[in-house]
Design a protein around this motif. Structure first.
Motif, mmCIF file in Angstrom:
data_model
loop_
_atom_site.group_PDB
_atom_site.id
_atom_site.type_symbol
_atom_site.label_atom_id
_atom_site.label_comp_id
_atom_site.label_asym_id
_atom_site.label_seq_id
_atom_site.Cartn_x
_atom_site.Cartn_y
_atom_site.Cartn_z
ATOM 1 N N LEU A 335 -46.035 10.956 9.386
ATOM 2 C CA LEU A 335 -46.189 12.462 8.020
ATOM 3 C C LEU A 335 -45.601 11.738 6.604
ATOM 4 N N GLU A 368 -43.118 27.895 12.052
ATOM 5 C CA GLU A 368 -44.921 27.412 11.848
ATOM 6 C C GLU A 368 -45.470 26.911 12.893
ATOM 7 N N ALA A 369 -44.285 26.261 13.761
ATOM 8 C CA ALA A 369 -44.666 25.138 14.561
ATOM 9 C C ALA A 369 -44.485 25.205 16.489
ATOM 10 N N GLU A 399 -46.931 15.323 22.903
ATOM 11 C CA GLU A 399 -48.161 15.536 23.095
ATOM 12 C C GLU A 399 -48.456 15.953 21.795
ATOM 13 N N LYS A 400 -48.588 17.751 22.390
ATOM 14 C CA LYS A 400 -48.894 18.962 21.546
ATOM 15 C C LYS A 400 -47.573 19.423 20.720
ATOM 16 N N ALA A 403 -48.619 17.665 17.297
ATOM 17 C CA ALA A 403 -50.379 17.267 16.697
ATOM 18 C C ALA A 403 -49.591 18.842 15.740
ATOM 19 N N ARG A 404 -48.767 19.482 16.583
ATOM 20 C CA ARG A 404 -48.306 21.786 15.691
ATOM 21 C C ARG A 404 -47.633 20.706 14.499
ATOM 22 N N ARG A 406 -47.738 17.763 13.053
ATOM 23 C CA ARG A 406 -48.653 17.165 11.866
ATOM 24 C C ARG A 406 -49.559 17.851 11.463
ATOM 25 N N GLU A 407 -50.314 19.399 11.983
ATOM 26 C CA GLU A 407 -51.082 20.245 11.675
ATOM 27 C C GLU A 407 -50.832 21.362 11.137
ATOM 28 N N LYS A 408 -49.784 21.997 11.251
ATOM 29 C CA LYS A 408 -48.855 23.313 10.561
ATOM 30 C C LYS A 408 -47.923 22.700 9.961
ATOM 31 N N HIS A 410 -46.248 22.490 6.526
ATOM 32 C CA HIS A 410 -46.168 21.734 5.409
ATOM 33 C C HIS A 410 -45.260 20.988 4.865
#
Length: 411
Positions: A335, A368-369, A399-400, A403-404, A406-408, A410
């Motif tokens: 990231l 957010e995550a 892992e979850k 992933a969260r 990285r995805e959510k 900002h």
């Protein structure tokens, strides 16, 4: 009239992890359906090694028979555990530790907090910053620190900044100190001191008649050859250092409670009249007076990890957590975040994005995550702008969580 120990009033707010729990509980009450992943507190998730379970079951059976029942045990620990500790962790590495230099306890946190009782009330304390809160808070409670200043530092403490700028290897004190707390691998930063860096501290302690209080709770996680697993690997350390070890993160004993402290008889300190006294004898007196010994059943479980099969099972658990550390470290690095630790320790220390305050980042990550970590500010002024994640979660959750983020998130 009963008066309180007003030193407790100097402590700022809640204990760090109590405040984390409070904020998480508040969020959960507002968002009852949120799936929260906790990577904040350094608690393990894998079960105890099978060898420990088997040994503890056998010990329970012993307690059910008059012929093998055990009541009070030796306060310092049973010889079967002490001998195993010495053989596996010291003698096999060429290090000399004698049986009466090992004190088994209910965990290194207790020992790290209680050790200050055998030192003078006016002893000058040096701690790295950021720091595991127990080192500082117990000295505050003992009245050894003075008042808390506006900068978040206690006036009577010598702080040793440990930051990215100095490679998390703090400089030696710029004034004489008596007690030096060092944690390697470090909690919270997950970083380490090399053999050369640690040698500087041993030399300083010898030259300045100081005592190093060396927390090696995460020694089993060390992978790099230049990082000592014991301070006694350094020449002269047996004269100036006390070492704390734990079964909590090594073998999953966080809920079972077992650790130990090593105090060589050659470590001494002065009385006011100038006479020198071994700290081993003082700690033995304190330990025997205030502690009735770790449970026999628990000590049998701890001793089992030193068998060949026990060592294999412990190594497998540690490898599991260190793979989690790799997943977190590499995922957050991707990231563009500045990430430290996670190579010799199960902690990831990251720089918050855009200079965000660490408690603000905590709330953002939770909101957010739905991921919980620990704000760096809770570990001291130099922890502001940093954040800690632990590798002690389950693999799926780890892992979850990455992933969260990285995805959510900002950033």
């Amino acid at each position: 009239m009963a008066y309180i120990n007003e030193n407790y009033l100097k402590l700022p707010g809640n204990y760090l992890f109590a405040e984390v729990a409070r904020r998480v509980a508040a969020f959960r009450s507002e968002h009852p359906d949120a799936e929260i992943i906790r990577l904040g507190i350094g608690d393990v998730t894998l079960p105890l090694p099978a060898v420990s379970i088997e040994a503890m079951h056998a010990a329970v059976d012993e307690m059910a028979k008059k012929e093998t029942f055990r009541g009070y045990g030796p306060e310092q620990g049973y010889d079967f555990l002490i001998d195993a500790i010495i053989e596996r962790n010291y003698a096999s590495h060429g290090l000399k530790v004698e049986r009466d230099e090992v004190f088994v306890s209910d965990g290194s946190k207790s020992d790290c907090g209680n050790i200050q009782e055998i030192f003078s009330s006016d002893a000058v304390v040096a701690i790295t910053d950021p720091v595991y809160p127990v080192y500082l808070d117990t000295n505050v409670m003992a009245g050894r620190t003075g008042a808390l200043g506006a900068d978040g530092r206690f006036e009577g403490v010598v702080y040793l900044p440990s930051t990215e700028e100095n490679g998390f290897a703090p400089a030696l004190p710029d004034r004489p100190v008596d007690m030096i707390y060092l944690c390697c691998p470090n909690n919270p930063t997950g970083t380490t001191l090399s053999r050369a860096e640690l040698a500087k501290w041993v030399a300083y302690a010898r030259e300045n008649d100081a005592v190093i209080l060396f927390d090696a709770a995460y020694a089993a996680y060390i992978t790099e050859p230049d990082v000592p697993r014991s301070i006694y690997e350094l020449d002269g350390a047996r004269d100036v250092a006390i070492e704390f070890r734990s079964f909590s993160k090594t073998a999953g004993f966080t809920g079972t409670r077992c650790g130990y402290t090593v105090i060589p008889k050659s470590v001494t300190a002065k009385a006011k009249d100038g006479s020198r006294h071994p700290l081993n004898a003082l700690w033995s007196r304190r330990h025997s007076t205030k502690f009735n010994g770790t449970a026999y059943i628990v000590q049998r479980g701890a001793a089992a990890i030193y068998t060949d099969e026990g060592q294999k099972q412990v190594a497998a658990n540690i490898a599991y957590y260190m793979e989690n550390a790799r997943i977190i470290r590499e995922g957050l690095s991707a990231l563009g975040l500045s990430v430290f630790g996670g190579v010799n320790a199960p902690y990831i220390w990251l720089k918050t994005p855009k200079g965000m305050p660490s408690w603000t980042f905590f709330d953002k990550l939770l909101r957010e995550a739905n991921v919980v970590g620990t704000p760096g500010a809770g570990f001291g002024p130099c922890g502001e702008g940093y954040f800690r994640l632990t590798a002690f979660g389950g693999r799926e959750d780890t892992e979850k969580a990455v992933a969260r983020i990285r995805e959510k998130l900002h950033v």
